[in-house]
Write an enzyme that holds these catalytic residues in place. Structure first.
Site: not given
Length: 215
Positions: A8, A166, A10
């Site tokens: 991922d 995240d 961001d």
């Protein structure tokens, strides 16, 4: 052994929340809506910019999401690298993974143009074998299509692929694609959300990643 690690963007590779917040708040001000503190944006992000704009609007103004998006895009184009930076230790972790023969890729709900611009500026042109962002023809994460497309481009099977992210969106995307996942607790959402999403492996810092992924 893993042959492909899909990241991922961001909240995993980069801390971009301040630039995202500034762009949305700029649009909110132009539309004469209340702005939000930085802390609120850690929970607004994660499902693409249209959803970010929708979440930032007051409950009775969700029909203004397109108007906010039209103000977000030009501002973010000019300012997406003002405050955005890689997380400490991420360069070293990526280098160790590549040295071990693991291909690297990015899968993000951020639009393709923004993803390529930010990744190339921060990480250069050759760090990742594949960068896929959001587009109109592919459903966003947690739909698995983006991961399946990356695996096809990189020539790897699900059993040799891992997703690193995240948020619950990343863990669910990995599950939907039938691949392993590592939750990054240094990112936007934190340990509790990752555990509730079913993450079995949690990395406290980028330095943990080579230890988990190189076998």
């Amino acid at each position: 052994m893993y042959q492909l690690a899909i990241f991922d963007l961001d909240g995993t590779l980069i801390n971009s929340v301040e630039d995202l917040a500034n762009a949305v708040n700029h649009g909110l001000q132009e539309l004469h809506f209340p702005v939000h503190p930085l802390e609120a944006y850690y929970h607004f992000v994660g499902n693409g910019v249209p959803k970010l704009c929708e979440r930032a609007l007051p409950p009775d103004a969700k029909d203004q999401a397109d108007a906010l998006l039209k103000r977000f895009n030009p501002y973010y184009t000019m300012h997406c690298l003002d405050c955005t930076k890689p997380y400490p230790g991420i360069f070293s972790a990526l280098e160790r993974l590549r040295d071990a023969g693991i291909q690297l890729a990015v899968a993000t709900n951020k639009t393709q143009d923004f993803a390529e611009k930010i990744v190339s500026h921060i990480f250069g042109e050759k760090q990742f074998n594949c960068i896929l962002g959001g587009n109109a023809s592919r459903p966003k994460k947690p739909s698995p299509e983006i991961l399946l497309e990356i695996m096809q481009q990189c020539g790897t099977a699900p059993e040799h692929t891992v997703m690193i992210g995240d948020s619950d969106v990343d863990i669910l995307t990995a599950r939907n694609a039938g691949i392993d996942a590592v939750g990054c607790i240094w990112g936007f959402r934190g340990e509790e959300e990752l555990r509730e999403a079913g993450a079995k492996i949690l990395a406290a810092s980028p330095a943990d990643l080579p230890r988990f992924l190189i076998k």
